[in-house]
Write a protein that holds these residues in place. Structure first.
Motif, PDB file in Angstrom:
ATOM      1  N   ARG A 194      13.598  60.815  52.136  1.00  0.00           N
ATOM      2  CA  ARG A 194      12.461  61.685  52.406  1.00  0.00           C
ATOM      3  C   ARG A 194      11.122  61.055  52.031  1.00  0.00           C
ATOM      4  NH1 ARG A 194      12.283  66.010  48.311  1.00  0.00           N
ATOM      5  NH2 ARG A 194      11.385  64.262  47.197  1.00  0.00           N
ATOM      6  N   ASP A 195      10.994  60.538  50.794  1.00  0.00           N
ATOM      7  CA  ASP A 195       9.697  60.055  50.319  1.00  0.00           C
ATOM      8  C   ASP A 195       9.169  58.878  51.124  1.00  0.00           C
ATOM      9  OD1 ASP A 195       9.791  62.060  48.455  1.00  0.00           O
ATOM     10  OD2 ASP A 195      10.333  60.764  46.776  1.00  0.00           O
ATOM     11  N   ASP A 196      10.056  58.121  51.756  1.00  0.00           N
ATOM     12  CA  ASP A 196       9.626  56.995  52.583  1.00  0.00           C
ATOM     13  C   ASP A 196       9.583  57.350  54.068  1.00  0.00           C
ATOM     14  OD1 ASP A 196       9.372  55.292  50.377  1.00  0.00           O
ATOM     15  OD2 ASP A 196      11.519  54.863  50.403  1.00  0.00           O
ATOM     16  N   SER A 197      10.021  58.572  54.408  1.00  0.00           N
ATOM     17  CA  SER A 197      10.079  59.026  55.807  1.00  0.00           C
ATOM     18  C   SER A 197      10.860  58.053  56.675  1.00  0.00           C
ATOM     19  CB  SER A 197       8.661  59.207  56.379  1.00  0.00           C
ATOM     20  OG  SER A 197       7.996  60.232  55.697  1.00  0.00           O
ATOM     21  N   VAL A 198      12.030  57.645  56.198  1.00  0.00           N
ATOM     22  CA  VAL A 198      12.844  56.718  56.975  1.00  0.00           C
ATOM     23  C   VAL A 198      14.278  57.213  57.106  1.00  0.00           C
ATOM     24  CG1 VAL A 198      11.489  54.658  56.405  1.00  0.00           C
ATOM     25  CG2 VAL A 198      13.430  55.266  54.980  1.00  0.00           C
ATOM     26  N   VAL A 199      14.871  56.803  58.214  1.00  0.00           N
ATOM     27  CA  VAL A 199      16.299  56.995  58.447  1.00  0.00           C
ATOM     28  C   VAL A 199      16.849  55.614  58.757  1.00  0.00           C
ATOM     29  CG1 VAL A 199      18.052  58.012  59.952  1.00  0.00           C
ATOM     30  CG2 VAL A 199      16.038  59.355  59.300  1.00  0.00           C
ATOM     31  N   GLY A 200      17.960  55.278  58.117  1.00  0.00           N
ATOM     32  CA  GLY A 200      18.616  54.013  58.379  1.00  0.00           C
ATOM     33  C   GLY A 200      20.006  54.252  58.920  1.00  0.00           C
ATOM     34  N   ILE A 201      20.347  53.533  59.964  1.00  0.00           N
ATOM     35  CA  ILE A 201      21.702  53.590  60.509  1.00  0.00           C
ATOM     36  C   ILE A 201      22.229  52.168  60.528  1.00  0.00           C
ATOM     37  CG2 ILE A 201      23.132  54.147  62.508  1.00  0.00           C
ATOM     38  CD1 ILE A 201      21.270  56.441  63.115  1.00  0.00           C
ATOM     39  N   ASP A 202      23.328  51.987  59.813  1.00  0.00           N
ATOM     40  CA  ASP A 202      23.961  50.665  59.701  1.00  0.00           C
ATOM     41  C   ASP A 202      22.950  49.582  59.311  1.00  0.00           C
ATOM     42  OD1 ASP A 202      26.485  51.710  60.291  1.00  0.00           O
ATOM     43  OD2 ASP A 202      26.140  51.520  62.452  1.00  0.00           O
ATOM     44  N   GLY A 203      22.053  49.933  58.379  1.00  0.00           N
ATOM     45  CA  GLY A 203      21.115  48.956  57.838  1.00  0.00           C
ATOM     46  C   GLY A 203      19.829  48.782  58.611  1.00  0.00           C
ATOM     47  N   VAL A 204      19.657  49.484  59.720  1.00  0.00           N
ATOM     48  CA  VAL A 204      18.427  49.391  60.504  1.00  0.00           C
ATOM     49  C   VAL A 204      17.610  50.662  60.232  1.00  0.00           C
ATOM     50  CG1 VAL A 204      17.422  49.227  62.804  1.00  0.00           C
ATOM     51  CG2 VAL A 204      19.556  48.010  62.276  1.00  0.00           C
ATOM     52  N   PHE A 205      16.434  50.478  59.652  1.00  0.00           N
ATOM     53  CA  PHE A 205      15.611  51.603  59.238  1.00  0.00           C
ATOM     54  C   PHE A 205      14.434  51.794  60.188  1.00  0.00           C
ATOM     55  CE2 PHE A 205      18.086  50.712  55.589  1.00  0.00           C
ATOM     56  CZ  PHE A 205      18.164  51.901  54.872  1.00  0.00           C
ATOM     57  N   ARG A 206      14.137  53.091  60.467  1.00  0.00           N
ATOM     58  CA  ARG A 206      12.998  53.451  61.309  1.00  0.00           C
ATOM     59  C   ARG A 206      12.276  54.624  60.678  1.00  0.00           C
ATOM     60  NH1 ARG A 206      16.368  53.142  66.905  1.00  0.00           N
ATOM     61  NH2 ARG A 206      16.450  50.876  67.006  1.00  0.00           N
ATOM     62  N   ARG A 207      10.959  54.624  60.837  1.00  0.00           N
ATOM     63  CA  ARG A 207      10.173  55.766  60.363  1.00  0.00           C
ATOM     64  C   ARG A 207      10.453  56.958  61.275  1.00  0.00           C
ATOM     65  NH1 ARG A 207       7.530  54.509  56.148  1.00  0.00           N
ATOM     66  NH2 ARG A 207       6.646  52.435  55.894  1.00  0.00           N
ATOM     67  N   ILE A 208      10.758  58.091  60.632  1.00  0.00           N
ATOM     68  CA  ILE A 208      11.115  59.306  61.363  1.00  0.00           C
ATOM     69  C   ILE A 208      10.369  60.468  60.711  1.00  0.00           C
ATOM     70  CG2 ILE A 208      13.033  60.873  61.947  1.00  0.00           C
ATOM     71  CD1 ILE A 208      13.278  58.162  63.324  1.00  0.00           C
TER      72      ILE A 208
ATOM     73  N   ALA B 144      10.872  54.762  68.564  1.00  0.00           N
ATOM     74  CA  ALA B 144      10.464  53.436  69.038  1.00  0.00           C
ATOM     75  C   ALA B 144      11.257  52.396  68.278  1.00  0.00           C
ATOM     76  CB  ALA B 144       8.971  53.253  68.804  1.00  0.00           C
ATOM     77  N   SER B 145      11.461  51.270  68.878  1.00  0.00           N
ATOM     78  CA  SER B 145      12.332  50.272  68.266  1.00  0.00           C
ATOM     79  C   SER B 145      11.676  49.546  67.095  1.00  0.00           C
ATOM     80  CB  SER B 145      12.794  49.271  69.313  1.00  0.00           C
ATOM     81  OG  SER B 145      11.665  48.603  69.838  1.00  0.00           O
ATOM     82  N   GLU B 146      10.526  50.048  66.666  1.00  0.00           N
ATOM     83  CA  GLU B 146       9.884  49.437  65.491  1.00  0.00           C
ATOM     84  C   GLU B 146      10.829  49.577  64.303  1.00  0.00           C
ATOM     85  OE1 GLU B 146       6.482  50.513  62.278  1.00  0.00           O
ATOM     86  OE2 GLU B 146       6.197  51.216  64.300  1.00  0.00           O
ATOM     87  N   GLN B 147      11.265  48.469  63.781  1.00  0.00           N
ATOM     88  CA  GLN B 147      12.160  48.489  62.634  1.00  0.00           C
ATOM     89  C   GLN B 147      11.380  48.081  61.410  1.00  0.00           C
ATOM     90  OE1 GLN B 147      15.466  45.973  63.491  1.00  0.00           O
ATOM     91  NE2 GLN B 147      16.158  47.211  65.200  1.00  0.00           N
ATOM     92  N   ILE B 148      11.739  48.683  60.300  1.00  0.00           N
ATOM     93  CA  ILE B 148      11.112  48.271  59.060  1.00  0.00           C
ATOM     94  C   ILE B 148      12.152  47.568  58.216  1.00  0.00           C
ATOM     95  CG2 ILE B 148       9.418  50.121  59.115  1.00  0.00           C
ATOM     96  CD1 ILE B 148      11.043  51.616  57.068  1.00  0.00           C
ATOM     97  N   THR B 149      11.708  46.801  57.315  1.00  0.00           N
ATOM     98  CA  THR B 149      12.642  46.033  56.506  1.00  0.00           C
ATOM     99  C   THR B 149      13.505  46.972  55.677  1.00  0.00           C
ATOM    100  OG1 THR B 149      10.972  45.838  54.798  1.00  0.00           O
ATOM    101  CG2 THR B 149      11.152  44.020  56.346  1.00  0.00           C
ATOM    102  N   VAL B 150      14.688  46.504  55.386  1.00  0.00           N
ATOM    103  CA  VAL B 150      15.599  47.280  54.567  1.00  0.00           C
ATOM    104  C   VAL B 150      14.936  47.474  53.202  1.00  0.00           C
ATOM    105  CG1 VAL B 150      17.865  47.317  53.477  1.00  0.00           C
ATOM    106  CG2 VAL B 150      17.601  46.421  55.792  1.00  0.00           C
ATOM    107  N   LEU B 151      14.937  48.700  52.754  1.00  0.00           N
ATOM    108  CA  LEU B 151      14.265  49.015  51.504  1.00  0.00           C
ATOM    109  C   LEU B 151      15.043  48.467  50.314  1.00  0.00           C
ATOM    110  CD1 LEU B 151      13.455  52.712  52.341  1.00  0.00           C
ATOM    111  CD2 LEU B 151      11.910  50.750  52.472  1.00  0.00           C
TER     112      LEU B 151
END
Length: 196
Positions: A7-21, A69-76
């Motif tokens: 929640r605090d980072d507004s991210v969801v990761g699936i199988d190690g790929v994180f996106r802002r959601i 969007a396919s913008e991926q962010i680095t694994v936290l």
């Protein structure tokens, strides 16, 4: 499928790929969700973690991830000890502020702002019945009660509020001291065990 929702980072990761959601519809007290194919757990701000046996409640966030969007962010990376301690202190402070607000919730904000003035004039009047007390005079007149009775009510309410507020403040300070006492490298579990 491995799913992480933070929640605090507004991210969801699936199988190690994180996106802002957009996680604004996530239940307010849910801090994070971890899912590993068939089970997982939910981390809360204000209570112990619970087991998760079904992802249905969190599927909309997985769907948002898929359409994002396919913008991926680095694994936290894991938060630092200082970040974990700051989060624990913030959690305690939030609970404290909520309880203090609950004490004053039945009063209009402008009345609460006048409490120090009310108490000051009531004490001044008890010390010297000739003291200048315009607020006390006006309120007693409007309530059609004696100045002595109103001053006594104000002093009694101020004392009762001070006792409860002191207890809450003392509890908050004790819990913060417990967090500090964990030293430089507390574990998340140690911090989570310190509850309001």
């Amino acid at each position: 499928m491995r799913v992480t929702i933070i929640r605090d980072d507004s991210v969801v990761g699936i199988d190690g790929v994180f996106r802002r959601i957009d996680l604004s519809s996530l239940r307010a007290n849910v801090r994070a969700v971890q899912w590993n194919d068939t089970s997982g757990h939910i981390e809360y701000d204000d209570t112990a973690n619970t087991l998760l046996r079904n992802m249905a409640e969190f599927q909309p966030f997985v769907d948002l991830w898929k359409t994002a969007a396919s913008e991926q962010i680095t694994v936290l990376t894991a938060p630092s000890p200082d970040q974990m301690k700051a989060a624990a202190v913030a959690r305690i402070n939030t609970a404290y502020q909520s309880d203090v607000r609950e004490l004053t919730a039945v009063y209009p904000e402008e009345e609460v702002k006048s409490w120090a003035l009310q108490e000051g004039e009531a004490k001044a009047w008890f010390s010297n019945p000739q003291a200048h007390t315009p607020w006390l005079d006006s309120a007693a007149d409007a309530r059609n009660m004696s100045k002595a009775d109103l001053a006594a009510k104000i002093i009694a309410k101020a004392a009762a509020f001070a006792r409860v507020h002191g207890q809450l403040t003392g509890k908050r300070q004790r819990l913060q001291e417990m967090i500090v006492a964990l030293g430089d490298f507390p574990t998340r579990q140690q911090l989570d065990d310190i509850k309001w």
